[in-house]
Design a protein around this motif. Structure first.
Motif, PDB file in Angstrom:
ATOM      1  N   ALA A  97       5.613  10.233 -12.605  1.00 49.62           N
ATOM      2  CA  ALA A  97       4.446   9.345 -12.666  1.00 49.62           C
ATOM      3  C   ALA A  97       3.907   9.061 -11.266  1.00 49.62           C
ATOM      4  CB  ALA A  97       4.826   8.038 -13.358  1.00 49.62           C
ATOM      5  N   TYR A  98       4.803   8.819 -10.304  1.00 49.06           N
ATOM      6  CA  TYR A  98       4.374   8.585  -8.927  1.00 49.06           C
ATOM      7  C   TYR A  98       3.687   9.825  -8.351  1.00 49.06           C
ATOM      8  CZ  TYR A  98       6.816   4.119  -8.372  1.00 49.06           C
ATOM      9  OH  TYR A  98       7.211   2.802  -8.466  1.00 49.06           O
ATOM     10  N   THR A  99       4.184  10.997  -8.708  1.00 48.54           N
ATOM     11  CA  THR A  99       3.569  12.236  -8.218  1.00 48.54           C
ATOM     12  C   THR A  99       2.157  12.389  -8.770  1.00 48.54           C
ATOM     13  OG1 THR A  99       5.745  13.293  -8.057  1.00 48.54           O
ATOM     14  CG2 THR A  99       3.820  14.737  -8.104  1.00 48.54           C
ATOM     15  N   LYS A 100       1.986  12.144 -10.064  1.00 49.55           N
ATOM     16  CA  LYS A 100       0.648  12.222 -10.666  1.00 49.55           C
ATOM     17  C   LYS A 100      -0.296  11.218 -10.011  1.00 49.55           C
ATOM     18  CE  LYS A 100       2.032  13.729 -15.317  1.00 49.55           C
ATOM     19  NZ  LYS A 100       2.064  13.335 -16.748  1.00 49.55           N
ATOM     20  N   ALA A 101       0.199  10.002  -9.804  1.00 45.65           N
ATOM     21  CA  ALA A 101      -0.642   8.968  -9.200  1.00 45.65           C
ATOM     22  C   ALA A 101      -1.035   9.340  -7.774  1.00 45.65           C
ATOM     23  CB  ALA A 101       0.091   7.627  -9.220  1.00 45.65           C
ATOM     24  N   SER A 102      -0.105   9.904  -7.020  1.00 46.84           N
ATOM     25  CA  SER A 102      -0.415  10.295  -5.641  1.00 46.84           C
ATOM     26  C   SER A 102      -1.450  11.416  -5.600  1.00 46.84           C
ATOM     27  CB  SER A 102       0.866  10.729  -4.918  1.00 46.84           C
ATOM     28  OG  SER A 102       1.694   9.622  -4.653  1.00 46.84           O
ATOM     29  N   TYR A 103      -1.314  12.374  -6.502  1.00 42.53           N
ATOM     30  CA  TYR A 103      -2.335  13.425  -6.586  1.00 42.53           C
ATOM     31  C   TYR A 103      -3.699  12.820  -6.930  1.00 42.53           C
ATOM     32  CZ  TYR A 103       0.722  17.517  -6.187  1.00 42.53           C
ATOM     33  OH  TYR A 103       1.571  18.490  -5.716  1.00 42.53           O
TER      34      TYR A 103
ATOM     35  N   LEU B 115     -10.927   1.454  -7.543  1.00 44.09           N
ATOM     36  CA  LEU B 115     -10.588   0.966  -8.880  1.00 44.09           C
ATOM     37  C   LEU B 115     -10.155   2.108  -9.789  1.00 44.09           C
ATOM     38  CD1 LEU B 115     -13.374  -1.701  -9.542  1.00 44.09           C
ATOM     39  CD2 LEU B 115     -10.982  -2.083  -8.907  1.00 44.09           C
ATOM     40  N   LEU B 116     -10.807   3.256  -9.669  1.00 40.71           N
ATOM     41  CA  LEU B 116     -10.417   4.412 -10.474  1.00 40.71           C
ATOM     42  C   LEU B 116      -8.990   4.839 -10.149  1.00 40.71           C
ATOM     43  CD1 LEU B 116     -11.009   6.710 -12.454  1.00 40.71           C
ATOM     44  CD2 LEU B 116     -12.055   7.977 -10.544  1.00 40.71           C
ATOM     45  N   ALA B 117      -8.663   4.902  -8.870  1.00 42.73           N
ATOM     46  CA  ALA B 117      -7.317   5.312  -8.463  1.00 42.73           C
ATOM     47  C   ALA B 117      -6.264   4.303  -8.931  1.00 42.73           C
ATOM     48  CB  ALA B 117      -7.259   5.470  -6.944  1.00 42.73           C
ATOM     49  N   VAL B 118      -6.565   3.015  -8.814  1.00 44.43           N
ATOM     50  CA  VAL B 118      -5.618   1.981  -9.265  1.00 44.43           C
ATOM     51  C   VAL B 118      -5.436   2.063 -10.777  1.00 44.43           C
ATOM     52  CG1 VAL B 118      -5.264  -0.504  -9.513  1.00 44.43           C
ATOM     53  CG2 VAL B 118      -6.057   0.422  -7.337  1.00 44.43           C
ATOM     54  N   TRP B 119      -6.530   2.270 -11.510  1.00 46.24           N
ATOM     55  CA  TRP B 119      -6.435   2.366 -12.973  1.00 46.24           C
ATOM     56  C   TRP B 119      -5.582   3.563 -13.387  1.00 46.24           C
ATOM     57  CZ3 TRP B 119      -8.470   6.087 -16.477  1.00 46.24           C
ATOM     58  CH2 TRP B 119      -8.320   5.743 -17.820  1.00 46.24           C
ATOM     59  N   LEU B 120      -5.789   4.711 -12.755  1.00 45.29           N
ATOM     60  CA  LEU B 120      -4.986   5.893 -13.081  1.00 45.29           C
ATOM     61  C   LEU B 120      -3.511   5.656 -12.745  1.00 45.29           C
ATOM     62  CD1 LEU B 120      -7.352   8.773 -11.897  1.00 45.29           C
ATOM     63  CD2 LEU B 120      -6.729   8.191 -14.252  1.00 45.29           C
ATOM     64  N   THR B 121      -3.266   4.985 -11.633  1.00 41.18           N
ATOM     65  CA  THR B 121      -1.882   4.653 -11.280  1.00 41.18           C
ATOM     66  C   THR B 121      -1.254   3.788 -12.360  1.00 41.18           C
ATOM     67  OG1 THR B 121      -2.440   4.742  -8.926  1.00 41.18           O
ATOM     68  CG2 THR B 121      -0.417   3.598  -9.520  1.00 41.18           C
TER      69      THR B 121
END
Length: 270
Positions: A157-163, A201-207
């Protein structure tokens, strides 16, 4: 209610708790609404004043002054200042660079370079198996780096969020750098201010989406405390046995053992 309903409700409650914890952690890590305001306000003030009078020095000083005020307000309120301080340093670099080159566009250049560097850091660390978002959020979730070897689902999950962060910031850079060369200061400034919040906001939401579906974090702090308690109990037991061996404390007799067994039997019957 059937026997299957209760586990389902408990699972739903656990999922809701996990999402709430994730939301709170993300809010803390990225500063929430106040952090976003502190990020946007200096640049907004700079481009507004420069649009009105084309005065680089007045615009730069105003932007730096409001950044300092935001830090002072947090200090007075005894609140965390990490987000406000980062804003001050970013604005200060922009002010110095713009004034040294006498080019108002360069007020934005340090921040743009930082965004590009951060995007590359997210992607490179993900490729290396140590996603940056995990390094940032691990301490917030009290799991530190346990997700690397003990929680593979969370590492994924952290890897997906970082990408996601890396690609979003790369997209932002792909818009801003051409404008730096082709547009005037006002156009670049207004586009940059406009792009401050939505990509974030998009990046935080995906995280949040990725982490809400991931396994729960391993609380390494709780594990350390439990290990310390066990170690204290073992140490106390060793000291007691040493004292018994040295004759400081009387060793438990057979009668004491039988009495303890009888008391235990009565408790079990009760």
């Amino acid at each position: 209610m059937t026997s299957l309903d209760k586990p389902t409700e408990e699972t739903t409650e656990a999922d809701d708790d996990a999402r709430a914890v994730t939301e709170a952690a993300l809010f803390e890590a990225f500063g929430g609404v106040r952090g976003m305001v502190e990020t946007v306000l200096p640049g907004l003030l700079f481009v507004t004043i420069f649009t009105l009078n084309n005065d680089l020095h007045m615009s730069a000083i105003a932007a730096l002054a409001v950044s300092v005020v935001l830090v002072v307000v947090r200090l007075v309120m005894k609140d965390t200042v990490k987000h406000a301080f980062s804003g001050v340093f970013g604005v200060a670099f922009g002010v110095v660079f713009a004034m040294m080159t006498d080019n108002a566009k360069n007020f934005y250049l340090p921040g743009m370079l930082y965004t590009l560097g951060l995007a590359l850091a997210y992607i490179v660390t993900s490729l290396a198996g140590v996603p940056l978002i995990g390094l940032i959020l691990g301490p917030v979730f009290k799991e530190n780096l346990s997700w690397r070897t003990r929680n593979p689902g969370r590492k994924k999950a952290y890897t997906k969020a970082s990408y996601a962060w890396g690609l979003i910031l790369l997209g932002k850079s792909a818009i801003l750098f051409p404008l730096y060369w082709w547009a005037d200061t006002e156009q670049l400034g207004w586009v940059l201010v406009t792009l401050k919040i939505p990509p974030f906001l998009l990046a935080v939401w995906l995280t949040w989406v990725f982490l809400a579906k991931a396994p729960a974090p391993i609380d390494v702090f709780a594990e350390m405390e439990a290990a310390e308690e066990v170690e204290k109990a073992e140490k106390a037991e060793r000291e007691r046995r040493d004292q018994e061996t040295d004759g400081i404390l009387p060793a438990p007799s057979e009668a004491d053992g039988e009495a303890a067994d009888l008391r235990g039997g009565r408790h079990r019957k009760a």
